[in-house]
Design a protein around this motif. Structure first.
Motif, mmCIF file in Angstrom:
data_model
loop_
_atom_site.group_PDB
_atom_site.id
_atom_site.type_symbol
_atom_site.label_atom_id
_atom_site.label_comp_id
_atom_site.label_asym_id
_atom_site.label_seq_id
_atom_site.Cartn_x
_atom_site.Cartn_y
_atom_site.Cartn_z
ATOM 1 N N ALA A 45 0.838 -1.208 0.000
ATOM 2 C CA ALA A 45 0.000 0.000 0.000
ATOM 3 C C ALA A 45 0.873 1.258 0.000
ATOM 4 C CB ALA A 45 -0.943 -0.002 1.199
ATOM 5 N N ILE A 46 1.996 1.210 0.709
ATOM 6 C CA ILE A 46 2.943 2.338 0.695
ATOM 7 C C ILE A 46 3.445 2.559 -0.727
ATOM 8 C CG2 ILE A 46 5.273 3.058 1.416
ATOM 9 C CD1 ILE A 46 4.635 1.665 4.140
ATOM 10 N N CYS A 47 3.779 1.472 -1.400
ATOM 11 C CA CYS A 47 4.243 1.573 -2.791
ATOM 12 C C CYS A 47 3.143 2.142 -3.679
ATOM 13 C CB CYS A 47 4.681 0.204 -3.309
ATOM 14 S SG CYS A 47 6.177 -0.418 -2.534
ATOM 15 N N ALA A 48 1.931 1.628 -3.536
ATOM 16 C CA ALA A 48 0.811 2.093 -4.366
ATOM 17 C C ALA A 48 0.548 3.579 -4.154
ATOM 18 C CB ALA A 48 -0.441 1.270 -4.071
ATOM 19 N N ALA A 49 0.619 4.031 -2.908
ATOM 20 C CA ALA A 49 0.401 5.447 -2.617
ATOM 21 C C ALA A 49 1.462 6.328 -3.269
ATOM 22 C CB ALA A 49 0.385 5.678 -1.109
ATOM 23 N N ALA A 50 2.651 5.759 -3.491
ATOM 24 C CA ALA A 50 3.746 6.499 -4.130
ATOM 25 C C ALA A 50 3.736 6.328 -5.652
ATOM 26 C CB ALA A 50 5.084 6.038 -3.557
ATOM 27 N N GLY A 51 2.777 5.532 -6.163
ATOM 28 C CA GLY A 51 2.685 5.335 -7.614
ATOM 29 C C GLY A 51 3.506 4.176 -8.129
ATOM 30 N N ALA A 52 3.833 3.234 -7.254
ATOM 31 C CA ALA A 52 4.637 2.072 -7.649
ATOM 32 C C ALA A 52 3.888 0.790 -7.295
ATOM 33 C CB ALA A 52 5.989 2.100 -6.944
ATOM 34 N N GLU A 53 4.366 -0.309 -7.852
ATOM 35 C CA GLU A 53 3.825 -1.633 -7.501
ATOM 36 C C GLU A 53 4.830 -2.327 -6.600
ATOM 37 O OE1 GLU A 53 2.673 -5.953 -9.502
ATOM 38 O OE2 GLU A 53 3.300 -4.311 -10.798
ATOM 39 N N GLY A 54 4.389 -2.729 -5.418
ATOM 40 C CA GLY A 54 5.259 -3.445 -4.493
ATOM 41 C C GLY A 54 5.193 -4.938 -4.737
ATOM 42 N N LEU A 55 6.353 -5.572 -4.830
ATOM 43 C CA LEU A 55 6.438 -7.025 -4.989
ATOM 44 C C LEU A 55 6.918 -7.596 -3.658
ATOM 45 C CD1 LEU A 55 8.230 -7.137 -8.473
ATOM 46 C CD2 LEU A 55 5.774 -7.117 -7.979
ATOM 47 N N PHE A 56 5.998 -8.193 -2.904
ATOM 48 C CA PHE A 56 6.319 -8.717 -1.576
ATOM 49 C C PHE A 56 6.533 -10.220 -1.676
ATOM 50 C CE2 PHE A 56 5.142 -10.120 2.763
ATOM 51 C CZ PHE A 56 6.106 -9.413 3.461
ATOM 52 N N PRO A 57 7.698 -10.714 -1.254
ATOM 53 C CA PRO A 57 8.060 -12.118 -1.476
ATOM 54 C C PRO A 57 7.525 -13.110 -0.455
ATOM 55 C CG PRO A 57 9.876 -10.986 -0.442
ATOM 56 C CD PRO A 57 8.801 -9.949 -0.669
ATOM 57 N N LEU A 58 6.223 -13.112 -0.253
ATOM 58 C CA LEU A 58 5.628 -14.106 0.637
ATOM 59 C C LEU A 58 5.117 -15.239 -0.245
ATOM 60 C CD1 LEU A 58 4.921 -14.762 3.566
ATOM 61 C CD2 LEU A 58 2.723 -13.647 3.204
ATOM 62 N N HIS A 59 5.710 -16.415 -0.086
ATOM 63 C CA HIS A 59 5.403 -17.539 -0.977
ATOM 64 C C HIS A 59 4.763 -18.687 -0.201
ATOM 65 C CE1 HIS A 59 7.670 -15.479 -4.033
ATOM 66 N NE2 HIS A 59 8.666 -15.338 -3.185
ATOM 67 N N GLU A 60 4.014 -19.492 -0.933
ATOM 68 C CA GLU A 60 3.336 -20.645 -0.343
ATOM 69 C C GLU A 60 4.322 -21.797 -0.150
ATOM 70 O OE1 GLU A 60 0.406 -21.491 -3.282
ATOM 71 O OE2 GLU A 60 -0.429 -19.485 -3.172
ATOM 72 N N GLU A 61 3.955 -22.718 0.733
ATOM 73 C CA GLU A 61 4.771 -23.912 0.914
ATOM 74 C C GLU A 61 4.807 -24.710 -0.380
ATOM 75 O OE1 GLU A 61 4.339 -26.517 4.249
ATOM 76 O OE2 GLU A 61 3.711 -24.847 5.538
#
Length: 194
Positions: free
Chosen positions: A28-44
């Protein structure tokens, strides 16, 4: 419309009990700044290392949390991601909730050395100089690091769009030229045969 700048969000947040919520907050911080955040939370069951590498490759830059994690230094996985991003030519932007220099976290006891006799880096930086080289700022928050990344890379995104538009214009010009040449040749054949 410009494509969003893609920022890989490195840091120990993936180990938090509320990792998904923290990832959503950072995105959301990235989106508010006009960027797309790629968060590396992956499934087992996913090759996490390769999935993170793929995400860094897909990103325009890396924003890393270098706050001490499980000790006086940053998360070692984040250190790897920073090194990988730099090796791939990706810009790196840092932040830390603990801006103290290493000499405050590891107070030297004798001649600049710790209790085990090892030299303590005294460069006035919050992390090893390989992570925080001269000239690299360390923001106090994710918001600061994201804002720095967006400000620094806005021109790069605009250049990428301009390059794409230029390629399209050149292809269109080639197509129009070929069509005109074919039409002229067909017209000449018709006139000669008439």
């Amino acid at each position: 419309m410009l494509p969003a700048l893609r920022l890989y969000l490195a840091g120990p947040e993936v180990f938090r009990p509320d990792a998904a919520a923290e990832g959503a907050r950072l995105k959301a911080i990235c989106a508010a700044a006009g960027a797309e955040g790629l968060f590396p939370l992956h499934e087992e069951g996913v090759d996490i290392r390769q999935a993170c590498i793929d995400m860094i490759d897909a990103a325009d830059a890396l924003v890393a949390n270098i706050t001490p994690f499980r000790g006086v230094h940053m998360d070692p996985g984040t250190a790897f991601e920073i090194g990988y991003a730099e090796a791939r030519g990706k810009p790196v932007f840092l932040w830390s909730a603990d801006p103290r220099p290493l000499t405050e976290r590891i107070p030297p006891v004798d001649s600049g050395r710790d209790g085990e006799g090892h030299l303590v880096e005294d460069w006035g930086k919050p992390e090893n100089l390989m992570i925080v080289p001269d000239g690299r700022a360390v923001g106090a928050s994710a918001q600061q690091a994201v804002a720095e990344a967006v400000a620094a890379l806005d021109v790069a995104v605009k250049n990428r769009v301009l390059q794409r538009r230029t390629r399209h214009a050149v292809l269109l010009a080639i197509a129009v030229s070929l069509a005109a040449a074919l039409f002229a040749g067909t017209l000449a054949d018709w006139l000669i045969g008439w």
